[in-house]
Design an enzyme around this catalytic site. Structure first.
Site, short mmCIF file in Angstrom:
data_model
loop_
_atom_site.label_atom_id
_atom_site.label_comp_id
_atom_site.label_asym_id
_atom_site.label_seq_id
_atom_site.Cartn_x
_atom_site.Cartn_y
_atom_site.Cartn_z
CG HIS A 55 -11.72 -74.42 -71.50
ND1 HIS A 55 -12.63 -75.31 -70.96
CD2 HIS A 55 -10.50 -74.79 -70.99
CE1 HIS A 55 -12.01 -76.17 -70.17
NE2 HIS A 55 -10.72 -75.89 -70.18
CG HIS A 57 -7.01 -75.71 -71.38
ND1 HIS A 57 -7.28 -75.42 -70.05
CD2 HIS A 57 -6.21 -74.69 -71.82
CE1 HIS A 57 -6.67 -74.30 -69.70
NE2 HIS A 57 -6.01 -73.85 -70.76
CG ASP A 59 -8.15 -81.27 -70.30
OD1 ASP A 59 -7.99 -80.13 -70.77
OD2 ASP A 59 -8.38 -81.48 -69.09
CG HIS A 60 -11.89 -79.13 -71.58
ND1 HIS A 60 -13.02 -79.29 -70.83
CD2 HIS A 60 -10.85 -79.20 -70.72
CE1 HIS A 60 -12.69 -79.44 -69.56
NE2 HIS A 60 -11.36 -79.39 -69.47
CG HIS A 113 -9.63 -72.79 -66.54
ND1 HIS A 113 -8.69 -73.28 -65.65
CD2 HIS A 113 -9.71 -73.70 -67.55
CE1 HIS A 113 -8.21 -74.42 -66.12
NE2 HIS A 113 -8.81 -74.70 -67.27
CG ASP A 132 -11.51 -77.45 -66.70
OD1 ASP A 132 -12.32 -78.38 -66.55
OD2 ASP A 132 -10.36 -77.62 -67.17
#
Length: 253
Positions: A55, A57, A59-60, A113, A132
């Site tokens: 996804h 975000h 931190d990904h 999410h 997540d």
């Protein structure tokens, strides 16, 4: 032979490098920390050839550009999130496949999410990389999706072979266990699991990956279709019970 290398990065993320010895290919599952991924691959003499994003975000997917600049790898990203992800070469959605050498991974749409979140099920490794969407004893916060969408997503994950190892993206299990015990206090299997989590974290050991079969028996978010949880949390159906559980977890301290 497929090798999965798991390592901590950032504050509480896990990084994953998946390596196929036959082809020499290595895929990054997300890129929370580009420098760490490049260093971990170099230490093993592995050549990064792909990134599979779950996804959008940061931190990904925040390390995509740096990893691609350093390696020339190709990036597969979720179709629904791709507009927010750097360097995408290919998009993927429910029913699509991606390959690592001769090994085929199934793409599962697991939005909730984020709207476009996907997971990658690699049967040859007995592994599902779920980002997540699902955590050990928990699930992701519902930032963009709806309860119907998120329960549909979790149902797709529930249907994977029970022996599948679930590789989630964060070490959240101790916190998740506290809520799970609150949500489902009479679950003996959960109590035993929570005790093991406490012991492992006291030794600074990871609680990830987790066998799906254990999550099916203990994770309240996967058990929203269980009559006992529906009776405790109300709603009368899985979607309503999931929504009640997710809302309760959002405010749980």
């Amino acid at each position: 032979m497929i090798e999965i290398h798991q390592f901590p990065c950032l504050a509480d993320n896990y990084g994953y490098l998946v390596h196929d010895g036959a082809s020499g290919e290595t895929v990054c599952i997300d890129t929370p920390d580009a420098d760490r991924y490049l260093a971990e691959a170099a230490a093993r003499g592995w050549r990064i050839t792909q990134i599979w994003n779950t996804h959008w975000h940061a931190d990904h997917a925040g390390g995509n550009a740096a990893v691609k600049d350093a390696t020339g790898c190709t990036i597969t990203a979720p179709a629904g999130d791709a507009a927010k992800i750097a360097g995408v070469d290919r998009t993927a959605d429910q029913g699509d496949t991606v390959t690592l050498g001769e090994h085929v991974a199934q793409v599962l749409a697991v939005g909730g999410h984020t709207l476009g979140h996907v997971a990658y099920h690699l049967p040859d490794a007995g592994a599902a990389f779920v980002g997540d969407a699902l955590f050990a004893l928990g699930c992701g916060r519902m930032f963009e999706g709806t309860p119907v969408q998120f329960w549909t997503s979790l149902s797709r994950l529930k249907a994977l072979p029970p022996e599948t190892l679930v590789y989630c993206a964060h070490e959240y299990t101790a916190s998740n266990a506290r809520f799970a015990l609150h949500a489902d206090p009479d679950n003996a299997a959960l109590a035993a699991y929570a005790g093991e989590v406490t012991a492992r974290r006291a030794q600074d050991l990871p609680t990830v990956p987790s066998p799906l079969v254990r999550e099916l028996a203990t994770n309240p978010f996967l058990r929203a279709d269980d009559p006992a949880l529906q009776s405790r949390w109300g709603g009368g159906d899985a979607v309503a019970t999931f929504a009640a559980l997710r809302a309760a977890k959002d405010s749980f301290r």
